[in-house]
Design an enzyme around this catalytic site. Structure first.
Site, PDB file in Angstrom:
ATOM      1  N   ASP A  67      -5.927 -16.701  35.709  1.00  0.00           N
ATOM      2  CA  ASP A  67      -5.164 -17.934  35.525  1.00  0.00           C
ATOM      3  C   ASP A  67      -4.377 -18.334  36.767  1.00  0.00           C
ATOM      4  OD1 ASP A  67      -3.449 -15.730  35.231  1.00  0.00           O
ATOM      5  OD2 ASP A  67      -3.344 -15.958  33.064  1.00  0.00           O
ATOM      6  N   ASP A 136       4.355 -12.669  23.393  1.00  0.00           N
ATOM      7  CA  ASP A 136       3.910 -13.417  22.211  1.00  0.00           C
ATOM      8  C   ASP A 136       2.442 -13.142  21.875  1.00  0.00           C
ATOM      9  OD1 ASP A 136       2.608 -14.705  24.284  1.00  0.00           O
ATOM     10  OD2 ASP A 136       3.511 -16.670  23.935  1.00  0.00           O
ATOM     11  N   HIS A 138      -0.195 -13.231  24.017  1.00  0.00           N
ATOM     12  CA  HIS A 138      -1.231 -13.939  24.773  1.00  0.00           C
ATOM     13  C   HIS A 138      -2.011 -12.995  25.683  1.00  0.00           C
ATOM     14  CE1 HIS A 138       1.971 -14.960  28.074  1.00  0.00           C
ATOM     15  NE2 HIS A 138       1.196 -14.015  28.550  1.00  0.00           N
ATOM     16  N   GLU A 143      -2.139 -18.867  24.668  1.00  0.00           N
ATOM     17  CA  GLU A 143      -0.945 -18.699  23.843  1.00  0.00           C
ATOM     18  C   GLU A 143      -1.320 -18.699  22.358  1.00  0.00           C
ATOM     19  OE1 GLU A 143       1.542 -17.745  25.341  1.00  0.00           O
ATOM     20  OE2 GLU A 143       2.415 -19.132  26.794  1.00  0.00           O
TER      21      GLU A 143
HETATM   22  C1  F6R Z   1      -1.364 -12.915  34.129  1.00  0.00           C
HETATM   23  C2  F6R Z   1      -1.701 -13.103  32.718  1.00  0.00           C
HETATM   24  C3  F6R Z   1      -0.710 -12.862  31.636  1.00  0.00           C
HETATM   25  C4  F6R Z   1       0.148 -11.611  31.851  1.00  0.00           C
HETATM   26  C5  F6R Z   1       1.189 -11.487  30.741  1.00  0.00           C
HETATM   27  C6  F6R Z   1       2.093 -10.290  30.954  1.00  0.00           C
HETATM   28  O1  F6R Z   1      -2.463 -13.212  34.961  1.00  0.00           O
HETATM   29  O2  F6R Z   1      -2.798 -13.498  32.437  1.00  0.00           O
HETATM   30  O3  F6R Z   1      -1.385 -12.748  30.408  1.00  0.00           O
HETATM   31  O4  F6R Z   1      -0.683 -10.491  31.883  1.00  0.00           O
HETATM   32  O5  F6R Z   1       1.949 -12.642  30.688  1.00  0.00           O
HETATM   33  O6  F6R Z   1       2.871 -10.494  32.080  1.00  0.00           O
HETATM   34  P1  F6R Z   1       3.725  -9.305  32.735  1.00  0.00           P
HETATM   35  O7  F6R Z   1       2.724  -8.332  33.226  1.00  0.00           O
HETATM   36  O8  F6R Z   1       4.478  -9.935  33.864  1.00  0.00           O
HETATM   37  O9  F6R Z   1       4.580  -8.768  31.655  1.00  0.00           O
END
Ligand code: F6R
Length: 270
Positions: A67, A136, A138, A143
């Site tokens: 992403d 959450d 995702h 989401e």
């Molecule tokens: C990042 C991504 C997100 C993160 C998630 C957890 O490329 O796709 O799904 O893996 O938001 O983020 P952290 O690791 O910062 O807790």
């Protein structure tokens, strides 16, 4: 789903790096799906160390990131382009022309997204997808309420995610509201998924993903339908799992040679 519970995030990162090491040595032209955020940082540090000290060779790999924020130039300090460059790509010998990230500045997001999917297919599909998990539930930036069959597209971030990611920006108003993300369906086509989760803030999402119902309310739960998923969670992230002792028992009972190569044969069959 294989659940590996490690005493600390550091141990979890080492376990993940050993799995990646096997994949890259067994399939030097592997296609890797990559994630950003805090979770994979320890893994990337260990891959860099293995590259520099143990000759782990990334020259044949192709990468696709999950992403990117819409509206951020690649050079923006909080862009995922910059994150990947600083935390991995600049330190290993991956070929720049085989690195792919969604373009947050794409003039036509739909056309870009279709093209991204085509490039993944043209590369032969993703062999191993690294994933984190949002508080959450995702994966990527899919989401809650995302279609479980979705493809790469524009998404709007939830307040929970905006709040969680504000630490990378000067203030919460700077966090972009939109992202381009691989879809849940795109992720589900990876041959192996390796999801890392560390810290108590992830405990509820991990429980819902591993032991809750399959539901778009927790997009990560669809991984229960994927044939080859490894979840590496530290004790804090695994704290709400009802069957934690069973997962520990299963992993401890595996022969040593299989512990980090469970799904590797799937990459070498084709
Ligand atoms: C990042 C991504 C997100 C993160 C998630 C957890 O490329 O796709 O799904 O893996 O938001 O983020 P952290 O690791 O910062 O807790």
């Amino acid at each position: 789903m294989e659940v590996i519970i490690t005493p600390s995030p550091e141990e979890g990162a080492l376990s993940a790096a050993r799995i990646l090491d096997h994949v890259v040595r067994a399939k030097p032209a592997a296609v890797l799906g990559l994630a950003t955020g805090s979770t994979p940082l320890g893994l990337y540090r260990e891959l860099i160390r293995r590259h520099k000290e143990e000759g782990l060779d990334f020259s044949g790999i192709t990468t696709f990131n999950l992403d990117e924020y819409v509206g951020l130039e690649a050079s923006h300090p909080a862009s995922y382009h910059r994150f990947m460059h600083e935390n991995l790509f600049a330190e290993i010998n991956v070929a720049p022309e085989r690195i792919h990230l969604p373009d947050g500045m794409a003039a036509d997001v739909n056309a870009f997204s279709r093209e991204y999917e085509k490039k993944i297919r043209a590369a032969g599909g993703i062999d191993l997808q690294i994933l984190g998990i949002g508080n959450d539930g995702h994966i990527g930036f899919n989401e809650p309420s995302s279609s479980l069959a979705s493809r790469t597209r524009l998404k709007t971030l939830t307040q929970v995610t905006i709040e969680a990611n504000k630490r990378f920006f000067n203030n919460i108003d700077e966090v972009p509201r939109h992202v381009i993300t691989m879809g849940v369906g795109t992720i589900m086509e990876a041959r192996i998924c390796l999801l890392l989760a560390f810290g108590e803030k992830k405990a509820e999402a991990v429980r819902a993903m591993v032991e809750g119902p399959v539901t778009a309310n927790c997009p990560a739960s669809v991984l229960q339908l994927h044939p080859r998923v490894v979840v590496i969670a530290d004790e804090a992230a695994a704290a709400s799992l009802a069957r934690a002792d069973y997962y520990r028992y299963v992993f401890a009972a595996k022969p040593e040679w299989q512990k980090e190569t469970t799904f590797l044969p799937a990459l070498l069959e084709e």
